[in-house]
Design an enzyme around this catalytic site. Structure first.
Site, short mmCIF file in Angstrom:
data_model
loop_
_atom_site.label_atom_id
_atom_site.label_comp_id
_atom_site.label_asym_id
_atom_site.label_seq_id
_atom_site.Cartn_x
_atom_site.Cartn_y
_atom_site.Cartn_z
N TRP A 1 0.42 9.07 -4.71
CA TRP A 1 0.39 8.62 -6.10
C TRP A 1 1.10 7.28 -6.27
O TRP A 1 1.96 7.11 -7.13
CB TRP A 1 1.04 9.68 -7.01
N GLN B 1 -0.51 -3.00 -2.61
CA GLN B 1 0.64 -2.68 -3.46
C GLN B 1 1.94 -2.67 -2.66
O GLN B 1 2.93 -3.31 -3.04
CB GLN B 1 0.44 -1.31 -4.12
N THR C 1 -0.72 9.50 4.03
CA THR C 1 -1.01 10.01 2.69
C THR C 1 -0.90 11.52 2.58
O THR C 1 -1.03 12.26 3.57
CB THR C 1 -2.46 9.60 2.31
N ASP C 2 -0.72 11.99 1.35
CA ASP C 2 -0.76 13.41 1.04
C ASP C 2 -2.14 14.02 1.28
O ASP C 2 -2.27 15.24 1.40
CB ASP C 2 -0.36 13.64 -0.42
N TYR D 1 -11.62 10.39 3.37
CA TYR D 1 -10.40 9.58 3.28
C TYR D 1 -9.25 10.27 4.02
O TYR D 1 -8.60 9.67 4.89
CB TYR D 1 -10.02 9.31 1.83
N ASP E 1 -7.89 -9.14 10.58
CA ASP E 1 -8.79 -7.99 10.48
C ASP E 1 -8.32 -6.98 11.52
O ASP E 1 -8.53 -7.16 12.71
CB ASP E 1 -10.23 -8.41 10.76
N ALA F 1 -4.98 -0.43 4.63
CA ALA F 1 -5.67 0.86 4.60
C ALA F 1 -6.94 0.78 3.76
O ALA F 1 -7.04 -0.06 2.86
CB ALA F 1 -4.76 1.96 4.03
N TYR F 2 -7.87 1.63 4.08
CA TYR F 2 -9.04 1.88 3.21
C TYR F 2 -8.63 3.02 2.29
O TYR F 2 -8.36 4.14 2.76
CB TYR F 2 -10.25 2.27 4.05
N THR F 3 -8.55 2.77 0.99
CA THR F 3 -8.01 3.76 0.06
C THR F 3 -8.98 4.20 -1.03
O THR F 3 -8.58 4.91 -1.95
CB THR F 3 -6.74 3.22 -0.61
#
Length: 294
Positions: free
Chosen positions: A151, A11, A102-103, A126, A37, A61-63
């Site tokens: 978010w 995104q 991230t939060d 995560y 990679d 990222a792995y999300t």
């Protein structure tokens, strides 16, 4: 300014690529996971040695928050090790690394907004892997920016806005969690914030490295966000009518990984240091047709 972007099909990575195309003072190389990679240390160093970036923006990222509970090795490989390899490579060519976090590094139990000085306490794999990535970047590269966000949504990729619009086509009533609060954050605004930070640092402002929070305002619950999405979709005739939104509790909607009840991030520091305002998520919904094929 020579910018290497990883995770270019995500995104934020997608928005970064689009924005830098219109920025004449920057040369950039945008790579997705097939192009690079980031868990392959030698590949990372080879790309950096060849392109010689002045800025590396790690949007890879792995999300998959829930799946991470069963795929911890993969989550750590991407979120910790990949971040470390990029930071080490940045250090080796005297580049700045901008790394998205991230939060979820917080427990979510605090009253009020989280600041950059608050203690971290992730509640799942995560969040733990993302916090490990933050620490790895800080240790490996002296010229670093950690940008924590929350978010995230946008026209590209899968996200809450698109899920809500899809569900609205087939449901008259939806139960949406109403006891988790945060700031929806438009991916395009995150990209814009990162570009602003990159420009500032490229101009020689070297006293601004560190951790920053960037997310949307006003803060809402997921159910309130969903209602705002539906209201805008009805107004723009994307939906004929809004589903009835019933606010449910986290306990009513159990998930493998625990979500933070409070994901409110204070964006005061990034405003003070870089002049970047909080994401206006309501404005980002004004072109809601771009989020759906309805």
């Amino acid at each position: 300014m020579r910018v290497l972007i990883t995770g270019s099909k995500g995104q934020v990575g997608h928005c970064l690529t689009e924005q830098l195309r219109n920025y004449t003072d920057a040369q950039f190389l945008a790579l997705d996971s097939k192009g690079l990679d980031i868990t392959d240390q030698s590949a990372v160093q080879a790309v950096v040695n060849e392109f010689k970036p002045t800025i590396i923006i790690n949007a890879a990222a792995y999300t998959a928050v829930d799946r991470a509970e069963d795929e911890s090795d993969l989550a750590y490989a991407i979120n910790r090790d990949g971040a470390k390899y990029l930071a080490e490579a940045a250090q080796s060519v005297n580049a700045v690394i901008l790394h998205i976090s991230t939060d979820y590094v917080f427990s979510g139990d605090k009253e009020g907004m989280y600041t950059e000085a608050d203690l971290t306490s992730p509640q799942g794999i995560y969040g733990e892997s993302k916090l490990a990535g933050e620490k790895a970047v800080i240790e490996a590269c002296s010229r670093h920016i950690i940008l924590r966000t929350a978010w995230v949504f946008g026209e590209h990729g899968n996200n809450f806005v698109k899920i809500m619009l899809r569900l609205a086509k087939t449901h008259d009533t939806l139960g949406i969690v109403g006891d988790q609060f945060g700031g929806p954050t438009y991916a395009g605004d995150i990209a814009s914030a990162l570009v602003t930070v990159a420009k500032t640092l490229s101009n020689g402002d070297n006293d601004k490295y560190g951790i920053y929070h960037y997310s949307g305002f006003p803060h809402v619950s997921w159910s309130q966000f969903a209602q705002a999405i539906f209201d805008e979709a009805v107004q723009q005739t994307v939906l004929k009518q809004s589903p009835v939104v019933n606010s449910i509790t986290t306990a009513d909607y159990p998930t493998p990984a625990k979500r933070p009840a409070n994901s409110k991030l204070s964006t005061t520091l990034i405003k003070d240091k870089f002049g970047v305002n909080a994401s206006d998520w309501k404005a980002a919904l004004q072109n809601i047709k771009a989020y759906t094929n309805i």
